[in-house]
Design an enzyme around this catalytic site. Structure first.
Site, PDB file in Angstrom:
ATOM      1  N   ARG A   1       7.819  -8.521  -4.594  1.00  0.00           N
ATOM      2  CA  ARG A   1       7.852  -9.978  -4.674  1.00  0.00           C
ATOM      3  C   ARG A   1       7.129 -10.489  -5.901  1.00  0.00           C
ATOM      4  NH1 ARG A   1       6.888 -12.062   1.392  1.00  0.00           N
ATOM      5  NH2 ARG A   1       5.710 -10.142   1.357  1.00  0.00           N
TER       6      ARG A   1
ATOM      7  N   THR B   1       0.824  -1.209   0.000  1.00  0.00           N
ATOM      8  CA  THR B   1       0.000   0.000   0.000  1.00  0.00           C
ATOM      9  C   THR B   1       0.856   1.257   0.000  1.00  0.00           C
ATOM     10  OG1 THR B   1      -1.354  -1.300   1.512  1.00  0.00           O
ATOM     11  CG2 THR B   1      -2.056   0.950   1.087  1.00  0.00           C
TER      12      THR B   1
ATOM     13  N   LYS C   1       8.882   2.172  17.711  1.00  0.00           N
ATOM     14  CA  LYS C   1       8.807   3.604  17.392  1.00  0.00           C
ATOM     15  C   LYS C   1       9.378   4.434  18.536  1.00  0.00           C
ATOM     16  CE  LYS C   1       4.743   2.734  14.521  1.00  0.00           C
ATOM     17  NZ  LYS C   1       3.277   2.566  14.600  1.00  0.00           N
TER      18      LYS C   1
END
Lengths: 440, 440
Positions: free
Chosen positions: A46, A14, A207
């Site tokens: 891929r 995406t 994060k």
């Protein structure tokens, strides 16, 4: 005008597909802003056959991302493969070692190998940009690495995982169980089939590790992070929080303390008045406490193809404009060794939910155990048996009464010791629920 | 390591003195991050004798900021004098023409001469940075100029004046009049003795003009801004807004429309659920709607010496690191000529507070006038005479009834025409209050 900047994109999920589209859609504006065209020249993924709605015939195709990373026909390598090892790490390393700037959204890779990659980037004299790796479209890396250099940062904390925030927001708004909300999140595509990485707090920890390094100028130290997920949070906790003036958020928090840097990920009670308490659904937010700017809060989309691609394209434009700050703000060699503040030394308030055995002496025993550890109580809520906060308490245990305590600031060590003592006294029917409180 | 970057600071008020102190306090960190030391070498201010708690004996003193701007001993000129003409403009122009990068917090100067100054900076090949000119310590300029280049921006809006937000927050929280809150703001140093510039919306307009240019790639066009201040807002309006699910904020709003860019500053009703509605007191906030990142909100201190200095120092470090984007994102020559969307074409919902003469036919006349202009009503609130929203209505006019209307989206032209027709019907006892509604 300079020659066009030729981009190679590895990973066409995406985000990768959105990056290709955004660069095309904004071609004129990017060219005007950067003084040179930016064009995607080559891609790697891929499956070549999959329909992504992209004009792949215009682009060179690489089956091997490492070959793309080394290709002399590209100027910047964009890594959107994901994963802390394997092709992502190999390709990023290959690009940097070949003297190519890299843009990546890969938080796992950075949390594990960020300092090594920064060293390689600096040795090659190229940029390593990763705005998209933390809080998606929210420009928090740029803010810490560039905008706030005049500040000594005291604390950075945030809602860094949209899946968890979605689940907690739904649980709070509708009084639903964790399991029910998780199922909805999976149905809507906000949570993976195996949700452990998100709901266990591990994504937030990756994060946070990056934010800590940027905020405090220390080497990344992901292993030091105390991680708790949201799976144990019940509607009763959310209802109690609401009544007491709090909301529950999964926060990543890094704080400068006298004992070193404290890094932790856990469900947290935040005052309803805090800007971060207003952030619902899949939205992310990061707040910074610093000596000069005081408090700064950034709120925006933490995920999604186009929002994440926005951050990736911003990183590319910085490279196109010739900007090349050290990946973690200061050169890797000058990052301080992490001084880990032990979790037991954590200071703060606590919410404690106890199932207290319904017999004489229980209240006195609990109060004594708290007093022994010098823990002061801000509030105590005990309702009539079987009903808490206007609804049946799903955590109710037969023959026991739910009691909720809010403590003033104490230490993790003290609260753990007090709860253990209570348990061995035999007045507590099940493992107590504790949620740390984060003040503004 | 490169030679130190030598800074000259003109203007030693609260912000200027904070800049000198911050650079000194963060010397080691700045040097590590930028690969070169940053040192203040010279200063200029009106009064040399005033005690600012600064070690002025270490710094060269200039009575004339223009002489400082041209001095070969400084590498970067920092302008904190203020004012759109006079010494600030002369000194900034002199510095740029002498090939020196400039950092300024001067919104009035930029709103009036920004494009001219950008041209000079670009001609000289130097940076012109002004993060501190909009929303103080909030990194909105960097976000628009760098981080969001992958986006087509649809709208940028914000609370850009702390004085107005403080006054409106106090009025709302305590039901006080504008005048009473203004006095408090003056006592606390949040408002000037002559508050017109703040409460009249002009300060917000200067900042909005800069944001518009950055967001839409257009030449600054401050004269096009429709400006209304907060002096006409009453406690009755705030109470009505509260009851209807809104808060009232003075917003600067710039929107891309089919007719061009619409720029306006006025009291605005925002849904309580909007992030910007949660922002109280002197805090600033800027929200951006864009195609890729969707919605991004930045919240932080809009004023104050250290917070503003934080932005100035961030700008200096970008220069120290050799970063030099075009001042307004794209080169001045490529900024589009502004296409002004006329205010009469503004589309949106309206809050209208009417003092309706208490006699038969009034309601029908009002409804007819709205219908004639195809204005649909979302809600109508009429309470018994003399009491609105649980308190005496200070705007109450003898023999009249307060009526509050919320319209669905209509145009400025339609609402003005409908209200004029109502006035001439003779059913309205005084000039209607109108407040535009801004949806999320």
């Amino acid at each position: 005008m300079q020659a066009p900047l030729k981009i190679g994109v590895a990973g066409l999920g995406t985000v990768g597909a959105s990056v290709v589209r955004l660069i095309d859609r904004r071609a004129n504006a990017l060219s005007a802003a950067c003084g040179r065209a930016i064009t995607v020249q080559a891609v790697s993924a891929r499956s070549r056959g999959r329909d992504r709605g992209l004009p792949l015939e215009r682009l060179r195709w690489f089956d091997d991302p490492v070959a793309l990373a080394r290709d002399p026909g590209i100027d910047v390598f964009v890594e959107l493969i994901g994963g802390e090892e394997g092709p992502a790490r190999e390709a990023v390393t290959a690009a940097l070692d070949a003297g190519k700037p890299v843009v990546t959204a890969n938080k796992a890779l950075l949390a594990r190998h960020g300092v090594d990659l920064a060293r390689r980037a600096e040795k090659a004299g190229v940029a390593l940009n990763f705005e998209a790796a933390v809080a998606g479209g929210v420009p928090i890396v740029k803010t810490l690495r560039e905008g706030l250099l005049g500040n000594t940062i005291e604390r950075v904390y945030g809602i860094l995982n949209g899946t968890c925030n979605y689940i907690l927001s739904r649980m709070e708004a509708e009084g639903l169980s964790f399991e029910a909300c998780l199922k909805d999140a999976q149905r809507l595509g906000y949570a993976e089939a195996d949700p452990t990485f998100d709901v266990g707090g591990f994504d937030t920890a990756h994060k946070l590790a990056i934010l800590t390094s940027l905020a405090f100028g220390t080497e990344i130290d992901a292993e030091a992070i105390h991680v708790e997920g949201i799976t144990q949070i019940t509607p009763a906790d959310l209802a109690a929080a609401d009544e007491l003036g709090y909301r529950i958020k999964l926060l990543g928090v890094a704080t400068r303390t006298e004992a070193g840097v404290e890094q932790r990920v856990h469900p947290t009670m935040v005052p309803k008045s805090a800007p971060i308490a207003q952030v619902n659904g899949v939205t992310n937010a990061v707040a910074i406490d610093a000596d000069a700017v005081q408090e700064l809060t950034l709120v925006g989309p933490g995920a999604g193809g186009e929002a994440t691609a926005s951050a990736v394209v911003g990183d590319i434009t910085d490279i196109a404009r010739g900007f090349r700050p050290a990946p973690f703000g200061v050169p890797a060699a000058e990052l301080a060794k992490p001084a880990r503040a032990p979790m037991q030394a954590h200071k703060g308030g606590y919410y404690v939910r106890l199932s207290v055995v319904d017999r004489p002496g229980a209240a006195a025993a609990i109060a004594t155990r708290m007093a022994e550890r010098a823990i002061s109580l801000e509030s105590i809520v005990q309702r009539r048996k079987g009903r808490v906060h206007g609804g049946d308490d799903p955590a109710k245990v037969a023959g026991s009464v739910p009691v909720i305590l809010i403590t003033y600031a104490t230490t993790e060590a003290a609260i753990r010791a007090a709860l253990e003592a209570m348990m061995s006294d035999g007045y507590i029917a099940e493992t107590p629920q504790t949620i740390r409180i984060e003040r503004e």
